[in-house]
Design an enzyme around this catalytic site. Structure first.
Site, PDB file in Angstrom:
ATOM      1  CG  ASP A 109      -6.404   0.339   1.266  1.00 28.54           C
ATOM      2  OD1 ASP A 109      -6.478   1.314   2.118  1.00 28.54           O
ATOM      3  OD2 ASP A 109      -5.515   0.230   0.669  1.00 28.54           O
ATOM      4  CB  THR A 162      -2.029   5.086  -1.684  1.00 23.53           C
ATOM      5  OG1 THR A 162      -1.951   3.985  -1.699  1.00 23.53           O
ATOM      6  CG2 THR A 162      -2.944   5.602  -0.952  1.00 23.53           C
ATOM      7  CB  THR A 163       1.060   2.738  -5.400  1.00 25.19           C
ATOM      8  OG1 THR A 163       0.671   1.956  -4.205  1.00 25.19           O
ATOM      9  CG2 THR A 163       2.202   2.201  -5.995  1.00 25.19           C
ATOM     10  CG  ASP A 219      -1.935   1.074   1.337  1.00 24.73           C
ATOM     11  OD1 ASP A 219      -2.236   1.504   0.370  1.00 24.73           O
ATOM     12  OD2 ASP A 219      -1.917   1.816   2.336  1.00 24.73           O
TER      13      ASP A 219
END
Length: 547
Positions: free
Chosen positions: A415, A105-106, A72
């Protein structure tokens, strides 16, 4: 001409000092900008390999010796010890994406890295940073319009579509092989707190507070043993002395914040007892006092007592447990102060701070309360089922073979719940697998052709930078990135909006057919936040260190 050149050299020499100074002034801003771009790109490259379902996981050893496995982006970057101020902005960028959308998020960091690379090229060609920034903002607005044009509306009552979106999110996690179990849990837990089976209430919801879902981690068993509890679970068994009940049906629950032990003065003091008679009297009074408390609890009609932790003195002692078990009351001790509000909302009880305030209307109810032995570990947990649940809360009981797996499963479910929350906020789905980025890139290039001057040039660079996402997805899956991106461009130019990378078969397929979907909010939020951060880094031309 020879004479002219000699004169020019002389003029340059005479004004050399001044010319050198102005040159230094100019180059300082340039150097700071270049150093910022290099530092931020280094951070983006660190997480780039963990993008997508075939991305790698990172193993981190924290300063306290703890080990963490995750892919993550927000988790990896928050644990990194980043010193450069511009690189720190990328860490904060992934945190804000985590708060806004919860997923991607990446992606957001990789997009920011690609845009910074495009900026580096444009700056080296002499384009002014402010011109780049304004063009990038225009491109981001246009990208949002393009994405909204290709997005498909979703109904919150369509559980299968929600599960497809959650499966896409879980596909890149460590626990992806358990997504068949975790995806429905994530969807049902969020739908449960925004209205349950009440469709009108569900449709009226505009946001979700994920703090209403409690994650209880219990080591032992496997992730397959994870379950969603419509009620309450404590991660320890009930505290009981010999002969106390461990199962109660039709429970009336009291949450007490006072101590079931002998009273104690506020200051530290010692009592010196000289003879046995006085000692007996002290013990008798103590016993009488505790028995009085227990009788009042019994009189209120409570048959389950939750005792809050106390730091001043013992919240309970053996004597009080003995009396309560004789009266057939089940006791759960060490309730955390932070959990009190959640418990009250779930059970419909009120916390009682003094024994005299304990009455029937302060009690909560549940159809069954009891100890449950966890398979695979022998641990006991207390489970409350059939609760009134006026506050609409849910509990997820997480199981895992070790701490690493449990922690990663917890992050993955969070998530996944954020994905459902994104769909509650903005009820549109777009395809996954790099499809939205290629679509935006292609349409932005067409948009740039209709513009003139610097805008056209910068927006074209912005469009090319977005292709980094499908390029990286293909690279991480071991495919030939250039062939794949070219194929994707061809498909999208023919009007196939859903064409994306199928990493399972290593081909380009229609993502809508494969049910690889993601919320629109994840894509738009990633593009907006990345663009804002890049524009901010671009506009910095000096670095001042204040001691």
């Amino acid at each position: 001409t020879k004479q002219n050149s000699i004169m020019a050299t002389a003029v340059a020499k005479s004004s050399g000092g001044r010319k050198g100074e102005t040159f230094n002034e100019r180059s300082k801003g340039k150097d700071v900008r270049t150093s910022n771009i290099i530092a931020a790109k280094a951070v983006a490259n660190a997480v780039r390999t963990s993008l997508g379902p075939r991305g790698m996981d990172k193993l981190m050893e924290l300063s306290n010796g703890e080990v963490l496995i995750s892919n993550d982006g927000a988790t990896i970057l928050s644990k990194m010890n980043v010193l450069h101020p511009a690189a720190k902005m990328l860490v904060e960028l992934s945190q804000s994406q985590d708060i806004e959308a919860g997923d991607g998020t990446t992606t957001v960091v990789v997009i920011a890295g690609a845009l910074l690379e495009a900026c580096g090229t444009l700056l080296s060609k002499g384009v002014h940073p402010v011109a780049i920034a304004s063009s990038f903002m225009k491109a981001a607005d246009e990208a949002n319009r393009i994405l909204e044009g290709v997005a498909r509306p979703v109904n919150l009552n369509d559980r299968d579509a929600l599960i497809s979106a959650v499966n896409t999110c879980l596909s890149s996690k460590v626990v992806c092989q358990n997504s068949d179990l975790l995806a429905p849990i994530a969807v049902d837990s969020v739908l449960g707190i925004i209205g349950g089976k009440n469709e009108t209430e569900r449709d009226a919801a505009t946001n979700v507070d994920l703090r209403d879902i409690r994650m209880v981690e219990q080591m032992g068993g496997t992730i397959d043993d994870t379950e969603l509890v419509n009620g309450l679970v404590f991660n320890k068994g009930s505290t009981k002395s010999a002969g106390g009940p461990s199962q109660i049906s039709n429970a009336k629950i009291a949450l007490v914040q006072f101590c079931l032990s002998a009273p104690k003065t506020d200051m530290d003091n010692n009592i010196v007892v000289s003879d046995y008679a006085a000692m007996d009297r002290i013990l008798r009074d103590e016993r009488k006092y505790i028995l009085g408390l227990c009788k009042k609890i019994k009189k209120s009609g409570a048959n389950v007592v939750l005792i809050q932790k106390s730091i001043l003195r013992d919240a309970y002692n053996e004597l009080s447990l003995h009396f309560l078990s004789k009266m057939g009351i089940l006791v759960v001790t060490d309730i955390e102060r932070t959990d009190v509000e959640f418990i009250c909302r779930t059970l419909g009880c009120s916390p009682v701070a003094h024994i005299d305030a304990l009455s029937k209307d302060k009690l909560g109810s549940a159809s069954h309360v009891g100890d449950v032995v966890m398979p695979g570990s022998g641990h006991k947990v207390v489970k409350f089922t059939g609760v009134a649940n006026p506050g609409k809360t849910m509990t997820v009981l997480l199981r895992g073979s070790n701490d690493l797996v449990l922690a990663e499963a917890n992050r993955s479910i969070h998530d996944a719940q954020c994905v459902v929350r994104s769909l509650v906020k903005k009820r549109f789905l777009v395809a996954g697998g790099g499809a939205p980025e290629v679509e935006v890139s292609l349409r932005l290039k067409e948009f740039a052709l209709g513009l003139t001057g610097m805008d056209s040039y910068c927006i074209k660079a912005y469009a090319e930078a977005l292709e980094t996402i499908p390029y990286t997805l293909a690279e991480n899956a071991g495919m030939k990135p250039i062939d794949v991106v070219t194929e994707l461009r061809k498909e999208h130019s023919e009007g196939k909006h859903g064409a994306g990378i199928n990493v399972k078969k290593n081909i380009v397929s229609d993502m809508y057919d494969l049910d690889v979907l993601q919320p629109l909010l994840v894509s738009t939020s990633a593009i907006n936040l990345a663009t804002e951060t890049v524009c901010m880094i671009l506009k910095v031309d000096d670095l001042v260190v204040v001691q």
